[in-house]
Structure formats: C-alpha cells, structure tokens
Write an enzyme that holds these catalytic residues in place. Sequence first.
Site, PDB file in Angstrom:
ATOM      1  CG  ASP A  51     -43.011 -20.780 -56.551  1.00 19.76           C
ATOM      2  OD1 ASP A  51     -44.186 -20.890 -56.665  1.00 19.76           O
ATOM      3  OD2 ASP A  51     -42.869 -21.437 -55.447  1.00 19.76           O
TER       4      ASP A  51
ATOM      5  CE  LYS B  64     -39.381 -25.897 -52.725  1.00 24.10           C
ATOM      6  NZ  LYS B  64     -40.376 -25.972 -53.223  1.00 24.10           N
TER       7      LYS B  64
ATOM      8  CG  ASP C 102     -42.712 -29.782 -47.964  1.00 18.58           C
ATOM      9  OD1 ASP C 102     -42.862 -29.012 -48.434  1.00 18.58           O
ATOM     10  OD2 ASP C 102     -41.156 -30.045 -47.794  1.00 18.58           O
TER      11      ASP C 102
ATOM     12  CE  LYS D   8     -38.283 -23.086 -49.524  1.00 18.88           C
ATOM     13  NZ  LYS D   8     -39.463 -22.728 -50.146  1.00 18.88           N
TER      14      LYS D   8
ATOM     15  CD  GLU E 205     -39.528 -24.206 -56.000  1.00 19.88           C
ATOM     16  OE1 GLU E 205     -40.035 -25.317 -55.794  1.00 19.88           O
ATOM     17  OE2 GLU E 205     -40.247 -24.002 -55.813  1.00 19.88           O
TER      18      GLU E 205
ATOM     19  CB  THR F 227     -38.778 -27.626 -47.810  1.00 24.30           C
ATOM     20  OG1 THR F 227     -39.591 -27.695 -49.225  1.00 24.30           O
ATOM     21  CG2 THR F 227     -38.018 -26.219 -47.864  1.00 24.30           C
TER      22      THR F 227
ATOM     23  CB  CYS G  12     -48.024 -27.260 -50.417  1.00 28.71           C
ATOM     24  SG  CYS G  12     -46.668 -28.002 -49.751  1.00 28.71           S
TER      25      CYS G  12
ATOM     26  CE  LYS H 173     -45.420 -23.097 -54.099  1.00 26.96           C
ATOM     27  NZ  LYS H 173     -44.872 -22.436 -53.558  1.00 26.96           N
TER      28      LYS H 173
ATOM     29  CG  ASP I 277     -37.614 -21.931 -53.833  1.00 30.34           C
ATOM     30  OD1 ASP I 277     -37.874 -20.751 -54.340  1.00 30.34           O
ATOM     31  OD2 ASP I 277     -39.102 -22.976 -53.442  1.00 30.34           O
TER      32      ASP I 277
ATOM     33  CG  ASP J  41     -41.971 -28.801 -52.678  1.00 27.68           C
ATOM     34  OD1 ASP J  41     -41.451 -29.380 -51.134  1.00 27.68           O
ATOM     35  OD2 ASP J  41     -42.124 -27.719 -52.536  1.00 27.68           O
TER      36      ASP J  41
ATOM     37  NE  ARG K  48     -44.829 -17.509 -45.498  1.00 27.35           N
ATOM     38  CZ  ARG K  48     -44.750 -18.189 -44.700  1.00 27.35           C
ATOM     39  NH1 ARG K  48     -45.828 -17.190 -44.144  1.00 27.35           N
ATOM     40  NH2 ARG K  48     -45.877 -19.410 -45.189  1.00 27.35           N
TER      41      ARG K  48
HETATM   42  C1  LIG Z   1     -43.835 -25.626 -47.934  1.00 27.42           C
HETATM   43  C2  LIG Z   1     -43.439 -25.691 -49.958  1.00 27.42           C
HETATM   44  N1  LIG Z   1     -42.483 -27.214 -49.393  1.00 27.42           N
HETATM   45  C3  LIG Z   1     -42.363 -24.512 -50.137  1.00 27.42           C
HETATM   46  O1  LIG Z   1     -41.410 -24.308 -50.014  1.00 27.42           O
HETATM   47  N2  LIG Z   1     -43.366 -23.679 -50.777  1.00 27.42           N
HETATM   48  C4  LIG Z   1     -43.122 -22.667 -49.988  1.00 27.42           C
HETATM   49  C5  LIG Z   1     -43.037 -21.181 -50.444  1.00 27.42           C
HETATM   50  C6  LIG Z   1     -43.828 -21.944 -48.986  1.00 27.42           C
HETATM   51  C7  LIG Z   1     -44.803 -20.704 -47.626  1.00 27.42           C
HETATM   52  O2  LIG Z   1     -43.484 -19.972 -48.055  1.00 27.42           O
HETATM   53  O3  LIG Z   1     -44.763 -20.499 -46.856  1.00 27.42           O
HETATM   54  C8  LIG Z   1     -42.719 -22.370 -51.796  1.00 27.42           C
HETATM   55  O4  LIG Z   1     -41.864 -23.434 -52.868  1.00 27.42           O
HETATM   56  O5  LIG Z   1     -42.045 -21.081 -52.659  1.00 27.42           O
HETATM   57 MG   LIG Z   2     -40.385 -22.063 -54.130  1.00 23.87          MG
END
Ligand SMILES: C[C@H](N)C(=O)N[C@H](CCC(=O)O)C(=O)O
Ligand SMILES: [Mg+2]
Length: 363
Positions: free
Chosen positions: A243, A160, A322, A162, A218, A135, A295, A267, A190, A320, A24
């Site tokens: 996760d 981290k 953040d 993405k 992740e 992140t 989170c 989480k 991740d 994590d 997303r």
């Molecule tokens: C905010 C955290 N660092 C993070 O990346 N969480 C995501 C999911 C958060 C979201 O989409 O609101 C995760 O670990 O996948």
């Molecule tokens: Mg994740």
Amino acid sequence: MKIREIKIGKVSIPLKKPFKTALRQVNSAEDIIIKIISDTDEIGYGNAPPTAVITGDSQDSVIAAIRDTIGPKLIGMEIDNMEAIMATLDTAMLHNHSAKAAVDMAVYDLFGKLHNIPLYKLFGGYCNKLTTDLTISVNAPDEMVRDSLEAVQAGFTDLKLKVGTDVAMDIERVKAIRQALGQDVKLRLDANQGWKPKEAVRIIRRFEDMGLNIELIEQPVRAHDFAGLKYVTDHVDTDIMADESAFGPYEVFQLLAMRACDLINIKLMKAGGLHNAVKIANLAETVGVQCMMGCMLESKVGITAAASLAAGRQIITRSDLDAAVLLAADPVAGGVNFAKNELWIAEAPGLGITDIEGWQEIK
Ligand SMILES: C[C@H](N)C(=O)N[C@H](CCC(=O)O)C(=O)O
Ligand SMILES: [Mg+2]
C-alpha cells in the site's frame, strides 16, 4: 470546452467513531473539494483529503499547490486535450500528489460530461457494482470484536482489520475476531508499516499455523523498505499487498520488477489521480498482479472517482472504498450509491456529482 476557473473549498465531516491505525487517529474527515468550471458553465468535481503521514500533504500545501502553481497553468486549456492537460499537471511541480489527484479527477469529470459518458465506461465498463470491505480500527481486542460483529450484522462480508501497534496484541486481536465471527467472513489485515520484516514473518506464520485464514496482509513494513517487503513476501504463504510502498506508477514498476509483493493497493491520492492510477493498473495487469482500489478518509467525491476506475477494470478485483460508510454525514449529492457493502456506479456522465452541501470556498 475550456477550463475557465478553479475554485477551492473544504468540508469537515465527523466520523461515526474515531478512525485508528498504526499511523494515526482522527475523528473527522477534512477534505479539500475543488470545482473546475468550464467556459460552458459545467462543473468538474475533485477532492484531496490531506493525509500527511502517508502522502506528506497538508490542507495548506494542497490549497497552495492548486491555487498558486497548478491552477494558473491549466486555465484556458481544452478539456478534450487530456494528454496536454495531464502532461502540464505532471510537470507543474514535483510531489503534491493529493493536489494533482483533485485536479485530475475534476478534469476527468468534465471530460465525461463533454462526451456524455460515465467514467466507469470510459475506463473499460467491466461492471457497475462493487463490493467493499469495512475497516475495523485498531483497538483493544474486545472492542474490535464488538465492531466486527456489528459490521457483519450490517451486511459486510469482508473486513479489513487494522493492526501493527503491538505484535502480541495483534495476535490476540485477530484470534479473538476469527473466533467470534467463524470462518465465513473474509478477513484482511492492514499493519500500516507497523512491523519489522522478521517480526512480520514471525507473526504471519503464527496466523497461518493457528489457521486464522487471513486473505491478505497490507503493508507489513515501512513504506520505503522494498527489500523488507520482498523478504516478507518470500517467507510467508499469505498474500502480501503493497500500500504505502506502492505510491505512484514508478514505485509500482519497481515493486513488480522486484516481485516484492503479491498484490497492489491503488489509491488516487498516492498515484496523483486517475491518469496515473490507470498506468498502475496497466503495469499490474501486464504481470498478472491483482489490485485493490483503496481510499483515504475522504468524501464521496474521491470514492466515486476511485469506484469508477475499479468498476472499469477487471484487474482491480478488490475494493476498500469504505470511507463514505465511516462518515457520519454525506454532503455529496449524486455520485456512487451505497447499499450495505455494495457500491453502485451512477449512469450519469462523468462522476455524476451535482452538489456539495456546506462547501466553503477558500480564496
Ligand atoms: C479508509 C480506508 N479503508 C483505509 O483504511 N485507508 C488507509 C489509510 C487511510 C487514512 O489514514 O486516512 C489505508 O489503507 O492504509
Ligand atoms: Mg493500507
């Protein structure tokens, strides 16, 4: 101390920059924040950022669950009888983990206030300071390099990244970032379910062959594909963290029994709150699997609750947490303090939260 009333409200907090994952893209954190008021006029705070693509919860579903189903069952219950409150919360309705997390957190906050103890001490009191990663949203490689350099400049030692949108591009992203940062910065990835199992094995082996020195990866594959997750874990050297697959205690029990992952991301919004998150930490600790406390995009209410558990327990070796750093404003007074990449847990009873600026009650 008894539960007298539950008030539900919301805050909308803009992000410093758009948050983008394989699942997303969002520009603000939309958080439901609840206040549980006791018969002694104490307030317990809890939050639920509805993250439909991960937990299936929406703002409306969280509000309705608390207002119409969970809340009425809890009115009049004794805060000291945590066991009865948690059983009522668990059996009030199926699913709705974010709504349950908000209520659970607020109950723990009141319990801490009643007994004059900060929650991190209640959970074990292992330490009072955590290091969080930051992140980096998934974008074109040059933009991710810029964001990573900026993060390191700001004092973050663990990033981290993405990934998970495009295999060839993911390799470019990680290679470019590692080249720009050198070897001293810790990089975790991740994929947010973005790869297929065999594809994940191929790409992770490429990272290994290229010496990109990735600490962990992740959620490489779809949340429900436990066999696929195990396949990846069994065929690469890099540590694999569950996760989205590691939802609540039952799923974590299954993953651990299958040896489907090397690490667990806990989480509160997946687990349904602190009570279940403790069960996950206990399961993981029993078999020597380290955890990260993660989170959603949420206010400092949930971050303070998550940090309190992470600081309490030795098996939670990574954070994590953040979200509050990614937000452009902080409406939460009190709670955890941030300094660069460090979180300091307050010594105040419960969560130590005193007020929420701009909180609008929903009737
Ligand atoms: C905010 C955290 N660092 C993070 O990346 N969480 C995501 C999911 C958060 C979201 O989409 O609101 C995760 O670990 O996948
Ligand atoms: Mg994740």
